[in-house]
Design a protein around this motif. Structure first.
Motif, PDB file in Angstrom:
ATOM      1  N   GLU A   3       0.973  -1.232   0.254  1.00 25.29           N
ATOM      2  CA  GLU A   3      -0.219   0.111  -0.110  1.00 25.29           C
ATOM      3  C   GLU A   3       0.986   1.064  -0.113  1.00 25.29           C
ATOM      4  OE1 GLU A   3      -3.145   0.149   3.457  1.00 25.29           O
ATOM      5  OE2 GLU A   3      -4.805   1.056   1.956  1.00 25.29           O
ATOM      6  N   VAL A   4       1.962   1.322   0.640  1.00 24.19           N
ATOM      7  CA  VAL A   4       3.091   1.992   0.627  1.00 24.19           C
ATOM      8  C   VAL A   4       3.889   2.471  -0.499  1.00 24.19           C
ATOM      9  CG1 VAL A   4       5.129   3.541   2.065  1.00 24.19           C
ATOM     10  CG2 VAL A   4       3.893   2.187   3.402  1.00 24.19           C
ATOM     11  N   ALA A   5       3.939   1.289  -0.898  1.00 21.85           N
ATOM     12  CA  ALA A   5       4.476   1.770  -2.214  1.00 21.85           C
ATOM     13  C   ALA A   5       3.458   2.162  -3.467  1.00 21.85           C
ATOM     14  CB  ALA A   5       4.931   0.403  -2.727  1.00 21.85           C
ATOM     15  N   GLY A   6       2.372   1.940  -3.446  1.00 25.26           N
ATOM     16  CA  GLY A   6       1.467   2.107  -4.385  1.00 25.26           C
ATOM     17  C   GLY A   6       1.078   3.328  -4.716  1.00 25.26           C
ATOM     18  N   ALA A   7       0.700   4.015  -2.755  1.00 27.05           N
ATOM     19  CA  ALA A   7       0.499   5.516  -2.704  1.00 27.05           C
ATOM     20  C   ALA A   7       1.770   6.140  -3.516  1.00 27.05           C
ATOM     21  CB  ALA A   7       0.385   5.399  -1.125  1.00 27.05           C
ATOM     22  N   ILE A   8       2.752   5.832  -3.174  1.00 27.92           N
ATOM     23  CA  ILE A   8       4.296   7.008  -3.834  1.00 27.92           C
ATOM     24  C   ILE A   8       4.871   6.572  -4.686  1.00 27.92           C
ATOM     25  CG2 ILE A   8       5.288   6.885  -1.503  1.00 27.92           C
ATOM     26  CD1 ILE A   8       7.393   5.461  -2.345  1.00 27.92           C
ATOM     27  N   ALA A   9       4.064   5.691  -6.077  1.00 28.30           N
ATOM     28  CA  ALA A   9       4.570   5.152  -7.469  1.00 28.30           C
ATOM     29  C   ALA A   9       4.105   7.139  -7.996  1.00 28.30           C
ATOM     30  CB  ALA A   9       3.254   4.717  -7.408  1.00 28.30           C
ATOM     31  N   ASP A  10       3.274   7.686  -7.420  1.00 26.82           N
ATOM     32  CA  ASP A  10       2.754   8.249  -8.542  1.00 26.82           C
ATOM     33  C   ASP A  10       3.422   9.816  -7.336  1.00 26.82           C
ATOM     34  OD1 ASP A  10       0.503  11.459  -8.257  1.00 26.82           O
ATOM     35  OD2 ASP A  10      -0.312   9.900  -9.459  1.00 26.82           O
ATOM     36  N   ARG A  46      -6.141  11.065  -0.173  1.00 22.64           N
ATOM     37  CA  ARG A  46      -7.297  10.700   0.597  1.00 22.64           C
ATOM     38  C   ARG A  46      -6.638   8.966   0.650  1.00 22.64           C
ATOM     39  NH1 ARG A  46     -11.480  10.195  -2.713  1.00 22.64           N
ATOM     40  NH2 ARG A  46     -10.738   8.152  -3.842  1.00 22.64           N
ATOM     41  N   VAL A  47      -6.055   8.708  -0.838  1.00 24.14           N
ATOM     42  CA  VAL A  47      -5.004   7.528  -0.926  1.00 24.14           C
ATOM     43  C   VAL A  47      -3.654   7.759   0.034  1.00 24.14           C
ATOM     44  CG1 VAL A  47      -2.992   7.172  -2.537  1.00 24.14           C
ATOM     45  CG2 VAL A  47      -5.059   7.614  -3.456  1.00 24.14           C
ATOM     46  N   LEU A  48      -3.453   9.128   0.138  1.00 27.62           N
ATOM     47  CA  LEU A  48      -2.081   8.985   1.602  1.00 27.62           C
ATOM     48  C   LEU A  48      -2.642   9.262   2.360  1.00 27.62           C
ATOM     49  CD1 LEU A  48      -0.043  12.381  -0.086  1.00 27.62           C
ATOM     50  CD2 LEU A  48       1.073   9.560   0.231  1.00 27.62           C
ATOM     51  N   ARG A  49      -3.248   9.370   2.944  1.00 28.69           N
ATOM     52  CA  ARG A  49      -4.117   8.552   4.638  1.00 28.69           C
ATOM     53  C   ARG A  49      -4.456   7.634   4.415  1.00 28.69           C
ATOM     54  NH1 ARG A  49      -8.159  11.780   4.272  1.00 28.69           N
ATOM     55  NH2 ARG A  49      -9.807  10.615   3.765  1.00 28.69           N
ATOM     56  N   LEU A  53       0.787   7.171   5.584  1.00 24.98           N
ATOM     57  CA  LEU A  53       1.173   8.223   4.901  1.00 24.98           C
ATOM     58  C   LEU A  53       0.936   9.723   6.028  1.00 24.98           C
ATOM     59  CD1 LEU A  53       2.598   7.079   1.727  1.00 24.98           C
ATOM     60  CD2 LEU A  53       3.465   6.329   4.006  1.00 24.98           C
ATOM     61  N   VAL A  54      -0.025  10.005   5.757  1.00 28.40           N
ATOM     62  CA  VAL A  54      -0.343  11.122   6.366  1.00 28.40           C
ATOM     63  C   VAL A  54      -1.515  11.136   7.650  1.00 28.40           C
ATOM     64  CG1 VAL A  54       0.531  12.321   4.408  1.00 28.40           C
ATOM     65  CG2 VAL A  54      -2.381  11.955   4.468  1.00 28.40           C
ATOM     66  N   ARG A  55      -1.743  11.525   8.228  1.00 32.05           N
ATOM     67  CA  ARG A  55      -2.748  12.718   9.164  1.00 32.05           C
ATOM     68  C   ARG A  55      -3.185  12.760   9.105  1.00 32.05           C
ATOM     69  NH1 ARG A  55       1.389  11.465  13.300  1.00 32.05           N
ATOM     70  NH2 ARG A  55       0.584   9.096  13.499  1.00 32.05           N
ATOM     71  N   ASP A  56      -4.611  13.687   9.361  1.00 29.34           N
ATOM     72  CA  ASP A  56      -5.440  14.485   9.014  1.00 29.34           C
ATOM     73  C   ASP A  56      -6.307  14.805  10.972  1.00 29.34           C
ATOM     74  OD1 ASP A  56      -6.908  12.757   9.114  1.00 29.34           O
ATOM     75  OD2 ASP A  56      -8.773  13.923   7.432  1.00 29.34           O
ATOM     76  N   ALA A  57      -6.491  16.328  11.023  1.00 27.04           N
ATOM     77  CA  ALA A  57      -6.880  17.372  11.765  1.00 27.04           C
ATOM     78  C   ALA A  57      -7.898  18.084  11.130  1.00 27.04           C
ATOM     79  CB  ALA A  57      -6.372  17.020  13.373  1.00 27.04           C
ATOM     80  N   VAL A  58      -8.534  18.226  12.119  1.00 27.00           N
ATOM     81  CA  VAL A  58      -9.880  19.051  12.144  1.00 27.00           C
ATOM     82  C   VAL A  58      -9.434  19.999  12.134  1.00 27.00           C
ATOM     83  CG1 VAL A  58     -12.376  20.224  11.519  1.00 27.00           C
ATOM     84  CG2 VAL A  58     -11.414  17.331  10.825  1.00 27.00           C
ATOM     85  N   ASP A  59      -9.131  21.198  12.276  1.00 20.38           N
ATOM     86  CA  ASP A  59      -9.023  22.934  12.467  1.00 20.38           C
ATOM     87  C   ASP A  59     -10.010  23.754  12.226  1.00 20.38           C
ATOM     88  OD1 ASP A  59      -7.268  25.494  13.991  1.00 20.38           O
ATOM     89  OD2 ASP A  59      -6.562  25.227  12.379  1.00 20.38           O
ATOM     90  N   GLU A  70       6.232   6.338   9.988  1.00 19.45           N
ATOM     91  CA  GLU A  70       6.692   4.975  10.219  1.00 19.45           C
ATOM     92  C   GLU A  70       6.373   3.877   8.913  1.00 19.45           C
ATOM     93  OE1 GLU A  70       5.087   6.914  12.414  1.00 19.45           O
ATOM     94  OE2 GLU A  70       6.444   7.340  14.051  1.00 19.45           O
ATOM     95  N   PRO A  71       5.362   4.189   8.612  1.00 16.88           N
ATOM     96  CA  PRO A  71       5.189   3.655   7.548  1.00 16.88           C
ATOM     97  C   PRO A  71       6.423   3.460   6.476  1.00 16.88           C
ATOM     98  CG  PRO A  71       3.275   4.981   7.764  1.00 16.88           C
ATOM     99  CD  PRO A  71       3.913   5.300   8.584  1.00 16.88           C
ATOM    100  N   PHE A  72       7.442   4.097   6.377  1.00 17.76           N
ATOM    101  CA  PHE A  72       7.860   3.854   5.723  1.00 17.76           C
ATOM    102  C   PHE A  72       9.227   3.126   5.546  1.00 17.76           C
ATOM    103  CE2 PHE A  72       6.132   8.170   4.437  1.00 17.76           C
ATOM    104  CZ  PHE A  72       6.329   7.939   2.906  1.00 17.76           C
ATOM    105  N   GLU A  73       8.874   2.480   7.280  1.00 13.89           N
ATOM    106  CA  GLU A  73      10.417   1.944   7.588  1.00 13.89           C
ATOM    107  C   GLU A  73      10.505   0.605   7.312  1.00 13.89           C
ATOM    108  OE1 GLU A  73      10.181   1.920  11.742  1.00 13.89           O
ATOM    109  OE2 GLU A  73      10.104   4.273  11.510  1.00 13.89           O
TER     110      GLU A  73
END
Length: 115
Positions: A3-10, A46-49, A53-59, A70-73
């Motif tokens: 999933e990580v490899a697929g997300a960073i393919a773009d 959304r793909v990254l989330r 690979l990313v975290r979102d917070a509502v502000d 961490e997922p890159f490890e």
């Protein structure tokens, strides 16, 4: 790891990750740095989330994205095994050493005289 490899393919997603490495950004700030539509940037986020690979917070009315490394490890470990010396490089180095040793030994052997 898939999933990580697929997300960073773009390339757009890779650029977003680099941007978030420097600082957390809102979706609007991310979208403002690209010439693609905001919905397209939202899909990339959304793909990254979903890949973790990313975290979102509502502000307030904004969604702020932060890089999660961490997922890159696991992927980095696999890449290190793939690129680390020890495979063919080590074998070729050993072959080179053996060739030089054999040449050196042949130079020091007494030559047989012909009759």
């Amino acid at each position: 790891m898939d999933e990580v490899a697929g997300a960073i393919a773009d390339p757009v997603r890779r650029e977003i990750l680099l941007m978030l490495r420097a600082e957390p950004l809102s979706a609007g700030q991310v979208a403002g740095r690209f010439e693609i539509s905001r919905p397209a940037v939202s899909r990339h986020l959304r793909v990254l989330r979903e890949a973790g690979l990313v975290r979102d917070a509502v502000d307030g009315r904004r969604r702020v994205y932060t890089l999660v490394t961490e997922p890159f490890e696991e992927l980095a470990g696999w890449l290190a095994r793939l690129t680390a010396p020890g495979g063919w490089e080590r074998r070729l180095d050993a072959l080179e050493t053996e060739v030089y040793r054999t040449r050196r030994e042949r130079r020091h052997l007494p030559r047989e005289e012909s009759a």
